[in-house]
Design an enzyme around this catalytic site. Structure first.
Site, short mmCIF file in Angstrom:
data_model
loop_
_atom_site.label_atom_id
_atom_site.label_comp_id
_atom_site.label_asym_id
_atom_site.label_seq_id
_atom_site.Cartn_x
_atom_site.Cartn_y
_atom_site.Cartn_z
N CYS A 81 20.68 77.70 -44.14
CA CYS A 81 20.04 77.36 -45.41
C CYS A 81 20.60 76.12 -46.10
CB CYS A 81 20.07 78.56 -46.35
SG CYS A 81 21.71 79.17 -46.76
N HIS A 135 21.39 74.87 -51.95
CA HIS A 135 22.15 76.13 -51.84
C HIS A 135 23.10 76.25 -53.03
CE1 HIS A 135 23.98 79.58 -49.84
NE2 HIS A 135 25.14 79.09 -50.22
#
Length: 468
Positions: A81, A135
């Site tokens: 991610c 993130h």
């Protein structure tokens, strides 16, 4: 008579000025900046109705697909991610020393790069981040966003079932699933949708052009969703992977993600049919929950009259294994970890089409800038696929590139290839073997294909290393 002609002349001038005024108003409307709604969904692989996954109930995303262009061959550049998001938002490719894992930050790895939202912000757009976009949501926040990025309290581990936390693993995680009878509003993703809806209303009232980024947590583990979404599925009828084994001739370096092992499995035992059905059930329930929230955001865009002037992009940050090869999650360079959903709706362009063009996540940055007539930095590594939005049948890239930890990968129309730093290789003929069950790298009949893939990978590595 002179007074009469003077009267006629003045009326004619008035009518002409009104007509010109209308033309100028129409012209102004045509030149109105195109807004952007960018929806990022964590861990969402192309497991949706519009991607020919009939098991999954995703009516709202499927409806968007009917009004947009669906990319069937879109790939992330890093199957994790944090790194995937930074790569997309800077349009810079990963290397051995850049965009390594979920902890990647733009301000550390590429401190001089201009982010996608900063391009729009500098052009006068109101740039907003709700939920999970970077993130670390404070990463390059001042340059990227018009206001501080907003994140709901609690994150993705908020729980409403006491059974969930009876067993806490060393990671701090509880059980991997829960099915409480709660409203949509219980979990943080609902708050992300509502914050986005509220911001859209405010921006409509102000008339400001906007770049709105809305990032949802689910279907990222743990699989926590209101019971009504679990109830959409009959677990006994859920189909599970039929290739629960390593690929034939798989290199020793091929691994699956261990992230799922940081959760308690309750009464389930890994590698059993019951475990596979539970995990898929949980993943599907979370997809349906997020689909409902995506629908609420898109409905508000329509209600406010903004849809006709807003580009909508729906993107998953990387792929995800759902038990194939006995893997759960991302973190390798097999096709299931790399392929992502990408749905792009642009007013006046392709509607209800599907494209087989190969695209990379880094291509989204220059495409959105191209559609908004905004200049991009000369160092970016993506390419605008605006032409595909005009003609969905055309091809785009010859190959797509990805990297994870110690492996680099190249994807072409018919093959996927991976090279590990220790020299091990994987080559899959996806036309004959779409599930990647047999590594044919040692098969002499693929000698020419292997040579081409190696050369393509070398070129991509050189391109990635060009950024200073």
């Amino acid at each position: 008579m002179n007074k009469f002609f003077a009267y006629i002349f003045s009326v004619s001038i008035l009518l002409l000025s009104c007509k010109n005024g209308k033309e100028k108003t129409a012209e102004t409307e045509d030149q109105k900046p195109m807004n952007v709604l960018f929806i990022a969904i964590d861990d969402l692989r192309p497991e949706l109705g519009c991607y020919d996954a009939p098991q999954v109930k995703s009516p709202n995303i499927d409806k968007l697909a009917q009004e947009a262009l669906v990319f069937n061959r879109a790939y992330c550049n890093v199957p994790v991610c944090g790194a995937s998001r930074v790569s997309l938002l800077t349009s810079i490719l990963p290397t051995k020393t850049r965009f390594i894992d979920y902890r990647a930050k733009a301000e550390e790895d590429v401190p001089n790069a201009k982010t996608l939202p900063s391009i729009f912000k500098d052009a006068g757009y109101t740039s907003i981040s709700n939920g999970k976009i970077f993130h670390y949501n404070k990463d390059v926040q001042e340059a990227s966003w018009s206001q501080n990025p907003w994140m709901p309290e609690g994150g993705h581990r908020v729980s409403y079932d006491p059974e969930t936390t009876k067993v806490i693993m060393n990671s701090g995680n509880g059980r991997v699933y829960e099915t409480p009878e709660v409203d949509n509003s219980a979990y943080p993703d609902y708050k992300i949708a509502q914050k986005t809806i509220s911001d859209l209303g405010r921006l409509k009232a102000s008339g400001e052009p906007f770049f709105m980024a809305c990032g949802f947590f689910r279907p990222h583990m743990p699989f926590y969703a209101p019971k009504k979404y679990w109830d959409l599925y009959d677990r006994d009828s859920i189909e599970i992977a039929d290739n629960r084994h390593l690929p034939e001739n798989a290199p020793s370096s091929l691994r699956g993600s261990t992230e799922f092992k940081t959760y308690s499995f309750g009464d389930y035992k890994p590698n059993t049919d019951e475990f596979h059905k539970m995990m898929r059930h949980g993943y599907y329930a979370c997809v349906s929950y997020i689909d409902e929230l995506v629908g609420e955001v898109l409905n508000e865009l329509e209600t406010l009259g903004l849809a006709e002037n807003t580009i909508v992009v729906l993107w998953g940050d990387h792929g995800w294994h759902l038990g194939e090869h006995e893997f759960w999650g991302k973190h390798n360079t097999l096709h299931n970890a790399l392929q992502v959903p990408l749905i792009v709706k642009v007013p006046g362009k392709a509607k209800g089409w599907q494209s087989e063009a190969l695209v990379e996540s880094v291509d989204i940055y220059p495409t959105l800038c191209d559609l908004a007539n905004l200049a991009t930095p000369d160092y970016i590594m993506g390419e605008s696929f605006k032409s595909v939005l005009d003609n969905p049948k055309q091809s785009f890239r010859e190959n797509a590139y990805a990297r994870f930890k110690k492996a680099d990968a190249i994807i072409t129309e018919g093959f996927t290839y991976s090279l590990y730093e220790n020299g091990e290789e994987m080559l899959y003929n996806r036309k004959l073997d779409p599930d990647e069950n047999k590594n044919v790298v040692a098969n002499a009949s693929y000698k020419k294909v292997l040579e081409d893939m190696r050369n393509a990978l070398k070129n991509k590595q050189e391109q990635a290393n060009n950024y200073k």
